[in-house]
Design a protein around this motif. Structure first.
Motif, PDB file in Angstrom:
ATOM      1  N   ASP A 215       0.842  -1.194   0.000  1.00 17.37           N
ATOM      2  CA  ASP A 215       0.000   0.000   0.000  1.00 17.37           C
ATOM      3  C   ASP A 215       0.883   1.252   0.000  1.00 17.37           C
ATOM      4  O   ASP A 215       1.696   1.456   0.900  1.00 17.37           O
ATOM      5  N   ALA A 216       0.695   2.102  -0.983  1.00 16.70           N
ATOM      6  CA  ALA A 216       1.499   3.320  -1.083  1.00 16.70           C
ATOM      7  C   ALA A 216       1.340   4.211   0.139  1.00 16.70           C
ATOM      8  O   ALA A 216       2.269   4.937   0.518  1.00 16.70           O
ATOM      9  N   ALA A 217       0.161   4.157   0.797  1.00 16.16           N
ATOM     10  CA  ALA A 217      -0.079   5.000   1.965  1.00 16.16           C
ATOM     11  C   ALA A 217       0.889   4.666   3.104  1.00 16.16           C
ATOM     12  O   ALA A 217       1.298   5.552   3.863  1.00 16.16           O
ATOM     13  N   LEU A 218       1.253   3.405   3.243  1.00 16.93           N
ATOM     14  CA  LEU A 218       2.203   3.006   4.286  1.00 16.93           C
ATOM     15  C   LEU A 218       3.528   3.739   4.112  1.00 16.93           C
ATOM     16  O   LEU A 218       4.123   4.213   5.094  1.00 16.93           O
ATOM     17  N   TYR A 219       3.970   3.871   2.892  1.00 19.43           N
ATOM     18  CA  TYR A 219       5.284   4.461   2.635  1.00 19.43           C
ATOM     19  C   TYR A 219       5.275   5.979   2.805  1.00 19.43           C
ATOM     20  O   TYR A 219       6.301   6.571   3.168  1.00 19.43           O
TER      21      TYR A 219
ATOM     22  N   LYS B 242       7.645   7.718   5.412  1.00 13.60           N
ATOM     23  CA  LYS B 242       8.488   8.841   5.004  1.00 13.60           C
ATOM     24  C   LYS B 242       8.409   9.981   6.015  1.00 13.60           C
ATOM     25  O   LYS B 242       9.408  10.637   6.321  1.00 13.60           O
ATOM     26  N   ALA B 243       7.221  10.181   6.573  1.00  9.56           N
ATOM     27  CA  ALA B 243       7.039  11.256   7.544  1.00  9.56           C
ATOM     28  C   ALA B 243       7.732  10.958   8.866  1.00  9.56           C
ATOM     29  O   ALA B 243       8.044  11.877   9.636  1.00  9.56           O
ATOM     30  N   ARG B 244       7.996   9.666   9.134  1.00  9.56           N
ATOM     31  CA  ARG B 244       8.597   9.273  10.410  1.00  9.56           C
ATOM     32  C   ARG B 244      10.125   9.195  10.353  1.00  9.56           C
ATOM     33  O   ARG B 244      10.768   9.068  11.395  1.00  9.56           O
TER      34      ARG B 244
END
Length: 479
Positions: free
Chosen positions: A91-95, A99-101
């Motif tokens: 899922d692209a949302a996971l990445y 990235k924000a973390r």
């Protein structure tokens, strides 16, 4: 405490954090590194899995194999630095969340099923997480790396489409063992060994990785893999490369990996006439009752998957021309024994014409990898008495007698090297593909036919003995 400097701080992003590998091997190794002062205090772990959970649940899972005695303080320092992130690996949302973390150095460790290696690399690449703008970004891939030559080439191409070779760490836990690393020292730091490390003095080499454990609960994975894919192109070929490589000009990672790669490229493709495959029947091994392989849960009742392999391997180099390397590995055998045995040529019998062969065996150097890491040199000595009578003797060095090894998983050195950027103990793309290229003829031939049965708790199928007997040789007894 170690004299080595602590590794630089980084975030270890562990895909598959709720899996067995993470808790059984990786977390204990990280705790040992913490205990030995080899990790920066800002190093942290972000575990990713698809299941329900939170930081506390991941900490509890990862603590399950951490020993309290001696490791409690190190675990107490580690626990607050562990966090959990739930998500679907595809899922692209996971990445985007990942990235924000992240900020600065990061290592992406793929402790997942092999089918996720490529898709995770694609997502990491597409999201820019492998860009090294504000620190290093490294990708660690567990085995199995491919299932044959074509799939290994495809996976290498997929990974290299998003990361440089210097960013990719193809991990093989065998190479983290102290005795494996000692092969290069035993060879190149001692004139007595390196002087005879060639076809003038060596008759043949045996490499064994024997296990008493059966397939157990890993039936689905093992039935799709088998002993050849599981052990030979990676573990056993890496040991062979360390034994057979030419002296590198330094311990620099690329110098070492280049020499190992040359050896693997020189391995002649192995055909069915130089190979034996076996499959264990029911019985007792390692003190436990073992069902027949085909009766193991999740194994097809008509499976032709092998649980044992023995090979005769030729290395086409000047140093090793005419010296066969015999490799074997198997499950549910009589003993757990990983070793390398260098069999030297017999001495001319001019002075010992009347001496029985068993009283004057050729010298053997045994590199014991597990269990009980040791070096042993078998040679002949005179029996005390008024006549010249030879008897075999053994000079032995056990690591445990000289060093406090403690309990280690084999991942400590590998994780430390990965954090400091040393790829010496990690496989390069050409090594991976060279190993698969050598065994591809067997993979093709063994699509049909049946392995030879052998009793659980035995030394393996009788054809493995015949493989050496036809050359006038025999296996070193596993014990």
């Amino acid at each position: 405490m170690s004299d080595a400097a602590p590794a630089p701080a980084a975030t270890l992003v562990l895909f598959g954090a709720m899996g067995d590998l993470a808790s059984r091997l990786l977390m204990p190794a990280l705790v040992h590194l913490e205990r030995d002062g080899l990790l920066d205090g800002d190093t942290r772990l972000l575990g990713i899995s698809h299941g329900e959970g939170d930081d506390a649940a991941l900490r509890e899972k990862l603590k399950s194999f951490v020993e309290d005695e001696g490791d409690g303080e190190a675990w107490a320092r580690w626990a607050p630095r562990i966090a959990y992130l739930r998500g679907d690996f595809t899922d692209a949302a996971l990445y985007e969340d990942l990235k924000a973390r992240l900020d600065g150095n990061a290592v992406f460790y793929l402790a997942t099923a092999p089918g996720f290696f490529g898709p995770i690399a694609d997502r990491l690449g597409a999201s820019g997480l492998l860009d090294e703008r504000d620190g290093f970004r490294r990708l660690v891939v567990e085995k199995p790396f491919g299932t044959d030559l074509a799939s290994a080439q495809a996976l290498n191409a997929q990974l290299l489409g998003h990361a440089e070779e210097a960013q990719i760490y193809r991990i093989d836990h065998f190479l983290g063992k102290e005795t494996v690393q000692n092969i290069t020292v035993a060879r190149f730091a001692n004139a007595l060994t390196e002087a005879v490390w060639n076809n003038r003095y060596v008759d043949h080499v045996q490499i064994t990785a024997a296990e008493t454990v059966a397939v157990g609960s890993r039936g689905k994975f093992y039935d799709e893999t088998g002993a050849l894919r599981d052990m030979v192109p990676n573990h056993l070929f890496q040991l062979l490369a360390l034994i057979a490589m030419e002296p590198p000009n330094s311990f620099d990672a690329e110098a070492l990996r280049t020499e190992k790669s040359k050896v693997i490229a020189a391995v002649r493709a192995i055909g069915p006439d130089d190979a034996v495959r076996g499959r264990y029947l029911g019985g007792s091994a390692g003190g436990k009752d073992v069902p027949a392989y085909r009766e193991t849960p999740d194994v097809a009742p008509d499976s032709n998957t092998e649980t044992y392999v023995a090979l005769k391997v030729a290395v086409d180099t000047w140093r090793w021309h005419g010296v066969p390397f015999y490799l074997r590995t198997g499950k549910a055998l009589s003993a757990r024994d990983t070793e390398i045995v260098i069999h030297f040529r017999a001495v001319p019998p001019l002075m010992f014409r009347d001496t029985p062969a068993e009283a004057l065996p050729p010298n053997r150097l045994i590199l014991q990898i597990q269990p009980g890491e040791a070096l042993k040199l078998e040679m002949s000595v005179k029996r005390p008495g008024p006549v010249i009578e030879t008897v075999p003797a053994c000079l032995s060095f056990a690591y445990a007698d000289a060093f406090d090894l403690g309990h280690r998983t084999g991942y400590e050195t590998l994780l430390y090297d990965m954090l400091v950027g040393d790829q010496s103990l990690f496989q390069r793309a050409d090594q991976i593909e060279g190993g698969w290229r050598a065994v591809q003829p067997l993979l093709d031939a063994w699509r049909t036919g049946e392995p030879e049965d052998y009793a659980a708790g035995s030394a393996g199928p009788t054809s493995a003995d015949a493989l050496l007997a036809r050359d006038g040789r025999s296996w070193h007894e596993i014990s």
